[in-house]
Design a protein around this motif. Structure first.
Motif, PDB file in Angstrom:
ATOM      1  N   PRO A 408       1.627  -2.383   6.881  1.00  0.00           N
ATOM      2  CA  PRO A 408       0.761  -1.941   5.753  1.00  0.00           C
ATOM      3  C   PRO A 408       0.984  -2.934   4.305  1.00  0.00           C
ATOM      4  O   PRO A 408      -0.057  -2.901   3.686  1.00  0.00           O
ATOM      5  CB  PRO A 408       1.373  -0.645   5.318  1.00  0.00           C
ATOM      6  N   ILE A 409       1.661  -3.658   4.365  1.00  0.00           N
ATOM      7  CA  ILE A 409       1.973  -4.499   3.307  1.00  0.00           C
ATOM      8  C   ILE A 409       0.722  -5.408   2.864  1.00  0.00           C
ATOM      9  O   ILE A 409       0.329  -5.221   1.881  1.00  0.00           O
ATOM     10  CB  ILE A 409       3.389  -5.475   3.442  1.00  0.00           C
ATOM     11  N   PRO A 410       0.325  -6.172   3.814  1.00  0.00           N
ATOM     12  CA  PRO A 410      -0.919  -7.104   3.640  1.00  0.00           C
ATOM     13  C   PRO A 410      -2.295  -6.265   3.327  1.00  0.00           C
ATOM     14  O   PRO A 410      -2.657  -6.584   2.375  1.00  0.00           O
ATOM     15  CB  PRO A 410      -1.225  -7.840   4.872  1.00  0.00           C
ATOM     16  N   MET A 411      -2.351  -5.079   3.950  1.00  0.00           N
ATOM     17  CA  MET A 411      -3.415  -4.191   3.805  1.00  0.00           C
ATOM     18  C   MET A 411      -3.253  -3.619   2.412  1.00  0.00           C
ATOM     19  O   MET A 411      -4.231  -3.390   1.562  1.00  0.00           O
ATOM     20  CB  MET A 411      -3.169  -3.194   4.690  1.00  0.00           C
ATOM     21  N   THR A 412      -1.847  -3.058   2.130  1.00  0.00           N
ATOM     22  CA  THR A 412      -2.023  -2.833   0.748  1.00  0.00           C
ATOM     23  C   THR A 412      -2.259  -3.762  -0.400  1.00  0.00           C
ATOM     24  O   THR A 412      -2.760  -3.198  -1.449  1.00  0.00           O
ATOM     25  CB  THR A 412      -0.393  -2.206   0.475  1.00  0.00           C
ATOM     26  N   CYS A 413      -1.835  -4.533  -0.282  1.00  0.00           N
ATOM     27  CA  CYS A 413      -2.075  -5.785  -1.311  1.00  0.00           C
ATOM     28  C   CYS A 413      -3.400  -6.110  -1.363  1.00  0.00           C
ATOM     29  O   CYS A 413      -4.119  -6.371  -2.449  1.00  0.00           O
ATOM     30  CB  CYS A 413      -1.360  -6.978  -0.908  1.00  0.00           C
ATOM     31  N   TYR A 415      -5.905  -3.757  -0.744  1.00  0.00           N
ATOM     32  CA  TYR A 415      -6.405  -2.757  -1.260  1.00  0.00           C
ATOM     33  C   TYR A 415      -6.459  -2.704  -2.681  1.00  0.00           C
ATOM     34  O   TYR A 415      -7.262  -2.521  -3.654  1.00  0.00           O
ATOM     35  CB  TYR A 415      -5.762  -1.453  -0.862  1.00  0.00           C
ATOM     36  N   ILE A 416      -5.085  -3.059  -3.371  1.00  0.00           N
ATOM     37  CA  ILE A 416      -4.771  -3.190  -4.775  1.00  0.00           C
ATOM     38  C   ILE A 416      -5.746  -4.431  -5.413  1.00  0.00           C
ATOM     39  O   ILE A 416      -6.444  -4.169  -6.220  1.00  0.00           O
ATOM     40  CB  ILE A 416      -3.216  -3.661  -5.143  1.00  0.00           C
ATOM     41  N   TYR A 417      -6.104  -5.324  -4.652  1.00  0.00           N
ATOM     42  CA  TYR A 417      -6.817  -6.569  -5.178  1.00  0.00           C
ATOM     43  C   TYR A 417      -8.291  -6.080  -5.228  1.00  0.00           C
ATOM     44  O   TYR A 417      -8.855  -6.522  -6.251  1.00  0.00           O
ATOM     45  CB  TYR A 417      -6.734  -7.656  -4.237  1.00  0.00           C
ATOM     46  N   GLN A 418      -8.678  -5.229  -4.289  1.00  0.00           N
ATOM     47  CA  GLN A 418     -10.159  -4.961  -4.275  1.00  0.00           C
ATOM     48  C   GLN A 418     -10.280  -4.072  -5.384  1.00  0.00           C
ATOM     49  O   GLN A 418     -11.137  -4.093  -6.300  1.00  0.00           O
ATOM     50  CB  GLN A 418     -10.271  -3.991  -2.909  1.00  0.00           C
ATOM     51  N   CYS A 423     -12.354  -3.036 -10.945  1.00  0.00           N
ATOM     52  CA  CYS A 423     -12.342  -2.802 -12.439  1.00  0.00           C
ATOM     53  C   CYS A 423     -12.617  -3.942 -13.209  1.00  0.00           C
ATOM     54  O   CYS A 423     -13.148  -3.702 -14.212  1.00  0.00           O
ATOM     55  CB  CYS A 423     -10.823  -2.380 -12.496  1.00  0.00           C
ATOM     56  N   MET A 424     -12.140  -5.017 -12.532  1.00  0.00           N
ATOM     57  CA  MET A 424     -12.350  -6.293 -13.557  1.00  0.00           C
ATOM     58  C   MET A 424     -13.938  -6.433 -13.657  1.00  0.00           C
ATOM     59  O   MET A 424     -14.880  -6.684 -14.453  1.00  0.00           O
ATOM     60  CB  MET A 424     -12.056  -7.550 -13.118  1.00  0.00           C
ATOM     61  N   GLY A 425     -14.769  -6.382 -12.378  1.00  0.00           N
ATOM     62  CA  GLY A 425     -16.257  -6.134 -12.610  1.00  0.00           C
ATOM     63  C   GLY A 425     -17.093  -5.254 -13.381  1.00  0.00           C
ATOM     64  O   GLY A 425     -17.997  -5.634 -13.860  1.00  0.00           O
ATOM     65  N   ALA A 426     -16.163  -4.015 -13.264  1.00  0.00           N
ATOM     66  CA  ALA A 426     -16.829  -2.954 -14.175  1.00  0.00           C
ATOM     67  C   ALA A 426     -16.895  -3.243 -15.640  1.00  0.00           C
ATOM     68  O   ALA A 426     -17.453  -3.057 -16.470  1.00  0.00           O
ATOM     69  CB  ALA A 426     -16.419  -1.590 -13.761  1.00  0.00           C
ATOM     70  N   LEU A 427     -15.551  -3.653 -15.852  1.00  0.00           N
ATOM     71  CA  LEU A 427     -15.550  -4.217 -17.273  1.00  0.00           C
ATOM     72  C   LEU A 427     -16.375  -5.296 -17.872  1.00  0.00           C
ATOM     73  O   LEU A 427     -16.958  -5.531 -18.801  1.00  0.00           O
ATOM     74  CB  LEU A 427     -13.834  -4.678 -17.560  1.00  0.00           C
ATOM     75  N   SER A 428     -16.529  -6.362 -16.769  1.00  0.00           N
ATOM     76  CA  SER A 428     -17.325  -7.669 -17.107  1.00  0.00           C
ATOM     77  C   SER A 428     -18.874  -7.038 -17.292  1.00  0.00           C
ATOM     78  O   SER A 428     -19.673  -7.378 -18.189  1.00  0.00           O
ATOM     79  CB  SER A 428     -17.492  -8.450 -15.883  1.00  0.00           C
ATOM     80  N   THR A 429     -19.303  -5.998 -16.352  1.00  0.00           N
ATOM     81  CA  THR A 429     -20.753  -5.443 -16.574  1.00  0.00           C
ATOM     82  C   THR A 429     -20.845  -4.803 -17.958  1.00  0.00           C
ATOM     83  O   THR A 429     -21.823  -4.909 -18.699  1.00  0.00           O
ATOM     84  CB  THR A 429     -20.841  -4.474 -15.357  1.00  0.00           C
TER      85      THR A 429
END
Length: 465
Positions: A408-413, A415-418, A423-429
């Motif tokens: 699960p480690i790469p998948m979790t990373c 998921y966190i990146y997504q 969140c960054m996209g929402a803040l940018s919008t």
């Protein structure tokens, strides 16, 4: 020439042997016997063994017990180990040993003796000990709960599955074919070669790696595909087809390269377990599809809770698996960690690269990648349990367990990146919206619509609202 030649050579040899003869007479040889001659003991339990020592003994002789590997077992006297006059008269000493199992493995308990400062020679002084893991109630609870929750989540998948898309995937099975190439060609060959690199002198561990590589895809692949935004319909089709294909591919690899890895293994193909997994996959999906047709409102609700339920189930599996198998972390070393990372992580990379090379879209490539990297470690553990004797069966399961932990480690990373990216996209919008409102004309008018009492705002550069 010496007048007594060659008699002087014989005299010199006799003079040299005299001290050795004196020592042999002073420290006699003893013979030990154990009943039973070898034992199997569970971890955190003990086993009683009768021991007898025969031969010329003296008062003051001492016997002691030593474990070749103190990490695995602890031997101690359960009755007296002091010699009596009766022992001296009968030239026989009898007692009882208590052997405590501490951890999985093979070792010996040694019976040693001393006469003053001189060690006593004791023949047959080794007691072979096998320490194994007992069946526990928590293991049954874990397996039962996981099977129940996975069945429920596959019902949810059935509610969310688009059957026409699945049929189209089966008619044009580009994705499933790519997935099976990665699953049943790349993974077995990769784990076969990597096993020789990581465990060059340990055939049992190489077998553990190979068994993990030839297993079909695991049910967690569908959960991760859904959570990360991959093609769920493709993932479900691939899991079903690869599990059915395992009936043919697994025996092919097990009786070819499997015999090369470990010729003495009594390999048994787990047809029943594979069939059980197929039934456990298809039946819940069929129930979900039936709910789509006959109870659409309930099916819609099941789809709404699917992502939260999937995330909760993954966390439950990871935490519960670690708690129930906490003992196995004592076997971890750099080789086990590298093996656990290499199996799924190389599978992810190979699956995604192969799918993109075949011009598959990202969602499909992600599904292929996850399906290739995630193995059904339960089948691998089953194979090891039936192919190797104890404790090797339990010891080698550390490889698929390590792979399950590292999976699960790469998948979790990702998921966190997504989540961070969203969140960054929402803040940018939000920031763009605020800047846009700041640039509005100061002559903006507020008018009221004839049909509504709410004011309508007209601004330059923005559409009418």
């Amino acid at each position: 020439m010496c007048p007594i030649w060659p008699l002087h050579l014989i005299i010199l040899y006799l003079l040299a042997l005299c001290p050795l003869w004196v020592i042999v007479q002073a420290v006699p040889e003893l013979t030990a016997s154990f009943d039973p001659e070898q034992i199997t003991v569970n971890m955190d339990e003990y086993h009683l063994v009768n021991v007898a020592v025969e031969g010329p003994m003296q008062l003051g002789d001492e016997f002691s017990l030593v474990a070749e590997n103190p990490h695995l077992t602890l031997p101690e006297w359960n009755t007296t180990y002091h010699l009596t006059e009766d022992n001296i008269a009968s030239s026989k000493f009898e007692s009882v040993i208590k052997v405590n199992g501490k951890f999985l493995g093979l070792t010996n308990v040694l019976l040693e003796g001393r006469r003053g400062s001189e060690p006593l020679t004791i023949n047959n002084n080794k007691l072979p000990v096998v320490v194994i893991r007992p069946e526990r109630v928590i293991d049954t609870i874990f397996v039962t709960s996981i099977a129940t929750f996975v069945s429920l989540i596959f019902i949810n998948f059935g509610c969310a599955m688009d059957w026409p898309t699945v049929k189209e995937t089966i008619k044009r099975p580009v994705g499933p074919i790519i997935g099976m190439v990665g699953q049943f060609i790349f993974m077995p060959l990769m784990t076969f070669g990597l096993g020789y690199v990581i465990f060059p002198n340990n055939a049992e561990m190489r077998l553990g790696m190979f068994f993990t590589g030839v297993a079909p895809g695991g049910g967690a692949s569908n959960i991760w595909t859904f959570i990360l935004g991959g093609n769920l319909n493709l993932s479900l089709a691939m899991t079903t087809l690869s599990t059915i294909a395992a009936f043919g591919f697994m025996p092919l690899w097990l009786f070819s390269l499997g015999q090369v890895v470990f010729a003495n293994a009594q390999i048994v193909v787990p047809y029943t377990r594979i069939a059980t997994f197929v039934v456990g996959l298809i039946v819940p999906l069929a129930i979900g599809l039936a709910m789509q047709r006959f109870t659409p409102k309930i099916a819609a609700f099941m789809v709404r809770i699917l992502k939260g339920f999937s995330t909760t189930l993954l966390l439950f599996i990871i935490v519960f698996a670690i708690v129930t198998n906490i003992y196995i972390f004592e076997l971890f070393n750099w080789q086990i960690i590298v093996a656990g990372m290499g199996i799924p992580w190389l599978g992810y990379c190979a699956g995604y690269a192969l799918a993109r090379a075949c011009r598959q879209p990202h969602a499909d490539a992600l599904a292929v990648s996850i399906e290739t990297g995630i193995q059904n470690t339960g089948i691998a553990i089953f194979l090891l349990r039936y192919s190797l004797g104890q404790p090797l069966a339990d010891l080698t399961t550390v490889v698929p367990v390590s792979a399950a932990i590292m999976t699960p480690i790469p998948m979790t990373c990702i998921y966190i990146y997504q989540k961070i990216k969203a969140c960054m996209g929402a803040l940018s919008t939000d920031e763009s919206t605020r800047k846009c409102w700041k640039k509005t004309s100061p002559q903006a008018e507020s008018r009221r619509s004839p049909q509504s009492s709410q004011p309508l705002i007209y601004t330059e550069g923005l559409p009418k609202v």
